[in-house]
Design a protein around this motif. Structure first.
Motif, mmCIF file in Angstrom:
data_model
loop_
_atom_site.group_PDB
_atom_site.id
_atom_site.type_symbol
_atom_site.label_atom_id
_atom_site.label_comp_id
_atom_site.label_asym_id
_atom_site.label_seq_id
_atom_site.Cartn_x
_atom_site.Cartn_y
_atom_site.Cartn_z
ATOM 1 N N THR A 171 0.839 -1.203 0.000
ATOM 2 C CA THR A 171 0.000 0.000 0.000
ATOM 3 C C THR A 171 0.872 1.250 0.000
ATOM 4 O O THR A 171 0.619 2.199 -0.754
ATOM 5 N N LEU A 172 1.912 1.240 0.852
ATOM 6 C CA LEU A 172 2.808 2.397 0.911
ATOM 7 C C LEU A 172 3.531 2.576 -0.422
ATOM 8 O O LEU A 172 3.662 3.691 -0.930
ATOM 9 N N ALA A 173 3.970 1.449 -1.012
ATOM 10 C CA ALA A 173 4.709 1.527 -2.284
ATOM 11 C C ALA A 173 3.820 2.046 -3.409
ATOM 12 O O ALA A 173 4.305 2.653 -4.366
ATOM 13 N N SER A 174 2.518 1.819 -3.303
ATOM 14 C CA SER A 174 1.608 2.257 -4.376
ATOM 15 C C SER A 174 1.438 3.772 -4.377
ATOM 16 O O SER A 174 0.864 4.333 -5.307
ATOM 17 N N GLY A 175 1.898 4.453 -3.303
ATOM 18 C CA GLY A 175 1.783 5.903 -3.255
ATOM 19 C C GLY A 175 0.432 6.415 -2.787
ATOM 20 O O GLY A 175 0.145 7.612 -2.882
ATOM 21 N N LEU A 176 -0.420 5.535 -2.289
ATOM 22 C CA LEU A 176 -1.725 5.980 -1.778
ATOM 23 C C LEU A 176 -1.508 6.955 -0.612
ATOM 24 O O LEU A 176 -0.811 6.618 0.348
ATOM 25 N N PRO A 177 -2.107 8.150 -0.683
ATOM 26 C CA PRO A 177 -1.970 9.079 0.448
ATOM 27 C C PRO A 177 -2.525 8.453 1.727
ATOM 28 O O PRO A 177 -3.618 7.884 1.716
ATOM 29 N N LEU A 178 -1.761 8.551 2.808
ATOM 30 C CA LEU A 178 -2.114 7.849 4.036
ATOM 31 C C LEU A 178 -1.767 8.694 5.256
ATOM 32 O O LEU A 178 -0.709 9.306 5.304
ATOM 33 N N VAL A 179 -2.668 8.721 6.226
ATOM 34 C CA VAL A 179 -2.320 9.267 7.541
ATOM 35 C C VAL A 179 -2.630 8.209 8.589
ATOM 36 O O VAL A 179 -3.545 7.395 8.425
ATOM 37 N N PHE A 180 -1.848 8.213 9.654
ATOM 38 C CA PHE A 180 -2.114 7.331 10.784
ATOM 39 C C PHE A 180 -3.020 8.045 11.788
ATOM 40 O O PHE A 180 -2.865 9.247 12.034
ATOM 41 N N LEU A 181 -3.950 7.296 12.350
ATOM 42 C CA LEU A 181 -4.809 7.836 13.396
ATOM 43 C C LEU A 181 -4.496 7.145 14.714
ATOM 44 O O LEU A 181 -4.686 5.935 14.852
ATOM 45 N N ASN A 182 -4.003 7.920 15.663
ATOM 46 C CA ASN A 182 -3.764 7.510 17.051
ATOM 47 C C ASN A 182 -2.668 6.480 17.263
ATOM 48 O O ASN A 182 -2.093 6.427 18.323
ATOM 49 N N ARG A 183 -2.416 5.643 16.269
ATOM 50 C CA ARG A 183 -1.332 4.674 16.391
ATOM 51 C C ARG A 183 -0.424 4.838 15.187
ATOM 52 O O ARG A 183 -0.890 5.090 14.088
ATOM 53 N N THR A 184 0.852 4.634 15.400
ATOM 54 C CA THR A 184 1.783 4.792 14.297
ATOM 55 C C THR A 184 2.666 3.553 14.212
ATOM 56 O O THR A 184 2.569 2.646 15.046
ATOM 57 N N ILE A 185 3.479 3.463 13.184
ATOM 58 C CA ILE A 185 4.452 2.387 13.057
ATOM 59 C C ILE A 185 5.804 3.031 12.844
ATOM 60 O O ILE A 185 5.970 3.855 11.936
ATOM 61 N N THR B 196 3.601 -3.832 21.275
ATOM 62 C CA THR B 196 3.755 -3.732 19.822
ATOM 63 C C THR B 196 2.870 -2.635 19.231
ATOM 64 O O THR B 196 3.039 -2.255 18.080
ATOM 65 N N ILE B 197 1.890 -2.148 20.002
ATOM 66 C CA ILE B 197 1.041 -1.046 19.538
ATOM 67 C C ILE B 197 1.593 0.238 20.142
ATOM 68 O O ILE B 197 1.882 0.289 21.334
ATOM 69 N N SER B 198 1.737 1.274 19.323
ATOM 70 C CA SER B 198 2.472 2.456 19.793
ATOM 71 C C SER B 198 1.815 3.082 21.024
ATOM 72 O O SER B 198 2.509 3.552 21.928
ATOM 73 N N THR B 199 0.479 3.098 21.080
ATOM 74 C CA THR B 199 -0.173 3.692 22.256
ATOM 75 C C THR B 199 0.142 2.883 23.512
ATOM 76 O O THR B 199 0.340 3.450 24.584
ATOM 77 N N GLY B 200 0.173 1.548 23.377
ATOM 78 C CA GLY B 200 0.511 0.701 24.516
ATOM 79 C C GLY B 200 1.932 0.983 24.988
ATOM 80 O O GLY B 200 2.189 1.163 26.189
#
Lengths: 331, 331
Positions: B134-148, B187-191
């Motif tokens: 998905t990231l490689a396809s260039g689809l515009p993306l925002v993370f909500l509340n959790r990030t990687i 493993t979850i950023s909020t945790g």
């Protein structure tokens, strides 16, 4: 750009297997499934949905339009429906009407233009122009939990009369005569059915028929709190409150505590249609009709899958259960 | 079948106006909007989404993939995001990962094949093969509340360190030294962020650093209840419990009541990240960090709209507030 042939070659499977995996069919082995998905990811393969659906005239996507995603009944139902849809090889896209007929219409339009294969719908009450257009287009449709009179589509929903019967029997057993009833909108079928069942049964169960004890909100907490306040203001005493859905009960309990104080509010027993997480922690604990949201979601999807396969779908009323928490209560 | 020209003629508006209304643009007058929609409904007009999107290469649809639609935080966030998307002329389609990375991948695939214009995503933890695609396809993306970590996409989320700061200050003010901490998955950023902020601040706030008082669940009620039981079983006494999200607190309270009985459980003060409807009714009432789910949803959509317009979107941490219910408590 990678094609489906490239994916099949990389995964070492036939074109048919690759196609079945990538279209979400459940008739694939776990092993070939994981190889195909890994190959697709490595090659950056993206199925061209719109182009594919023009060729095949189906999208393998079902739409689910719920009344209010913040209502735990509907979020539970949506979760179960989505699991069942995946089991049948469909993806489920969710939309939220927020108890607003105009917003429901906007989503019906979006679903039509995205060419979903079928629709699961909890309607707001009446046949809007957009719903009429959706029905006229021949899109396979089932109603979930709420129906619209005169529309020929199967309903998968709670057995409201049976659920209210549990409440009436419990009220009699607990010795309540003066009961405040906070209902929902009469324009929504669940609101109308629960109110009708309560009115039809109350006298037989020894419950006061004083209509000053009746009021109705909007099936959301705020409207229910206002309805509860109107009943309190009429000055007719009551020993129990029956909330006609989960958020109605939340609003009623809030109003009782704000208007009467926590101590006096705790002397009033509350019973609810819909069982919520926190009812066991309330003082006294709240007894409730357990509405089987999961079964409604699952059976609704199966009904829609039957319609899509050209089979009949008769609709079904799903039985409720009753959680009696009064023995653990303070009374 | 009716064309858009037929609709414009019937409504008495220009073709451009009919097109803007039917594509969901907000730049139309209420009057022309209602006339066009009525004409479209009368004529049974259905926009051909897939064909249109091949021509225009956009769909005016945004995807929102949440972690768990039954978590009130995410249903509130989804509701706000959807309202904001409609305001900008987009339709929002929701999908639910149910805290399951494989299910999240399946929906990423569906969204890619449906050709959404952009994605709002609360991830499960790591970069899966499908997310990489998905990231490689260039689809515009925002993370909500959790990030990687390591993924270059803006995050709109709670200020976890600030929220935990509220809790630490409150624990000190209430005189708690022995505090059980029930966290979420690391493993979850909020945790991870909430746990790190708690560990970094506890000693300074006079809180025991005995790690037998720490445990973690899955951010769902069942896993949190098990974690709470493990802490109880270690036999180290505690006077307060901090639950790292709303469902964690629900599970912890359930376990306390089941293992200790309602009376003894009521002697333990509970504080939570996320404020839930019923915390005011608990005994004693539960104080909580109010996580601004609505702002996160709204600002996330605005960030995505900025990306779609070719503008930058820096991401943002959204401030929390704290609801202190201890003065109304039984202690």
């Amino acid at each position: 750009m990678a094609t489906i042939k490239d994916v099949a070659a990389r995964a070492g499977v036939s074109l048919g297997t690759a196609s079945r995996v990538l279209s979400g069919s459940s008739q694939t082995s776990p092993d070939s499934r994981s190889r195909v998905l890994a190959a697709a990811a490595e090659l950056g393969y993206i199925a061209n949905g719109p182009a594919r659906s023009l060729r095949r005239s189906r999208t393998d996507v079902l739409g689910l339009l719920v009344s209010d995603i913040r209502n735990p009944f509907f979020s539970e139902l949506a979760h179960a429906a989505e699991q069942e849809a995946r089991h049948h090889g469909y993806t489920m896209l969710l939309a939220n009407a927020n108890e607003d007929a105009e917003q429901a219409d906007a989503y019906l339009r979006t679903f039509a233009s995205q060419r979903i294969d079928g629709l699961l719908f909890s309607p707001q009450g009446t046949v809007s122009p957009q719903l009429a257009a959706t029905l006229a287009s021949g899109l396979p449709l089932v109603f979930l939990n709420r129906t619209i009179e005169g529309v020929d589509a199967p309903l998968y929903g709670t057995d409201n009369a049976e659920g209210v019967g549990h409440v009436l029997a419990w009220l009699r057993q607990r010795g309540h005569r003066d009961v405040a009833f906070i209902g929902g909108p009469d324009t929504i079928s669940t609101g109308a059915e629960r109110r009708a069942a309560y009115l039809a049964g109350r006298e037989k169960h020894g419950i006061s028929t004083d209509d000053r004890l009746l009021d109705a909100g909007d099936f959301l907490a705020s409207g229910a709190a206002e309805a509860m306040c109107r009943v309190i203001d009429r000055g007719v005493p009551f020993t129990a409150v029956f909330g006609a859905n989960g958020l109605t009960t939340l609003g009623a309990v809030r109003a009782l505590r704000e208007r009467l104080g926590a101590e006096q509010a705790a002397r009033i027993e509350v019973v609810s249609f819909d069982d919520l997480d926190w009812f066991e922690f309330a003082s006294p604990p709240i007894s409730a009709v357990r509405n089987d949201a999961s079964s409604i979601g699952r059976l609704g999807v199966r009904g829609l899958v039957d319609l899509l396969a050209g089979r009949g779908a008769p609709g079904r009323r799903i039985a409720t259960s009753f959680v009696d928490r009064s023995r653990r209560g303070v009374q």
